[in-house]
Write an enzyme that holds these catalytic residues in place. Structure first.
Site, short mmCIF file in Angstrom:
data_model
loop_
_atom_site.label_atom_id
_atom_site.label_comp_id
_atom_site.label_asym_id
_atom_site.label_seq_id
_atom_site.Cartn_x
_atom_site.Cartn_y
_atom_site.Cartn_z
N TYR A 1 -5.56 15.61 -7.64
CA TYR A 1 -4.83 14.82 -8.64
C TYR A 1 -3.92 15.72 -9.46
CZ TYR A 1 -3.87 11.86 -12.67
OH TYR A 1 -3.24 11.15 -13.66
N ASP B 1 0.87 -1.16 0.00
CA ASP B 1 0.00 0.00 0.00
C ASP B 1 0.91 1.22 0.00
OD1 ASP B 1 -1.72 2.10 0.44
OD2 ASP B 1 -2.61 1.25 2.26
N LYS C 1 0.24 15.57 -9.41
CA LYS C 1 1.04 15.29 -10.60
C LYS C 1 1.97 16.47 -10.92
CE LYS C 1 -0.43 11.14 -11.45
NZ LYS C 1 0.46 9.98 -11.48
N ASN D 1 4.54 4.61 -11.41
CA ASN D 1 3.35 4.77 -12.23
C ASN D 1 2.07 4.75 -11.40
OD1 ASN D 1 1.66 4.41 -14.76
ND2 ASN D 1 1.23 2.51 -13.68
#
Length: 195
Positions: free
Chosen positions: A163, A63, A167, A90
């Site tokens: 998100y 995890d 990134k 990834n």
């Protein structure tokens, strides 16, 4: 394979499906030995491994929201593969958390969850990998780190700002590490795939 013909030992996080599975297939086809990471979907990882070139790839689970688990993950990969030469981070999660319709508690919780997996895990994995590369018994040697970012880092993600921010942070992390690790012969890059 490297210029000397030795097989690279590669950890691909989120390697059991999607972009990660495609990366695994490409690396295996070029002769690399893989540690295919998944959080819990070992069945998908097993199916992927069965179709890869080469027969000695391993599956590892962790995890990535748990930094203790990340340290153990890298140690396991080093033990299973005999070292680590390449990290492809990834794995990532995408949560819808629009600012106008998400409660404050859910907003903060979703940001923590996304940042832990998408950004902090990348930083922790890189640190643990670099520790192995720089302090290996045979002496330091080069390696490669690839952070899989997103076009969302540049265009924004209106309904998933955590998100997009995670990134963007991953891209900045790769830039910083590229400069700091270049003297050690370790190359670092980020890619920004889109649809």
């Amino acid at each position: 394979m490297t210029e000397t013909g030795t097989r690279r030992r590669v950890l691909v996080t989120g390697g059991s499906r999607g972009i990660g599975a495609a990366v695994c297939a490409r690396l295996a086809a070029r002769g690399d030995r893989l540690a295919i990471h998944c959080r819990s979907d070992v069945g998908s990882a097993e199916r992927l491994r069965a179709g890869l070139a080469g027969g000695d790839h391993v599956i590892v689970t962790a995890d990535l929201a748990d930094t203790n688990g990340i340290s153990a993950l890298v140690d396991t990969v080093v033990a299973e593969l005999g070292g680590i030469d390449v990290l492809v981070h990834n794995a990532g999660i995408f949560l819808h958390n629009p600012v106008t319709t998400t409660t404050f508690e859910d907003w903060v919780a979703s940001w923590r969850q996304v940042l832990d997996v998408n950004l902090l895990a990348g930083a922790a994995l890189a640190h643990r990998m670099v520790d192995h590369l720089v302090h290996r018994p045979e002496g330091p040697s080069g390696g490669r780190i690839v952070m899989v970012g997103s076009r969302g880092a540049y265009r924004g993600e209106p309904d998933a700002p955590a998100y997009g921010a995670s990134k963007a942070g991953l891209h900045a992390l790769a830039q910083s590490l590229a400069v700091s690790l270049a003297p050690h012969g370790i190359g670092v890059a980020a890619v920004a795939p889109g649809f």
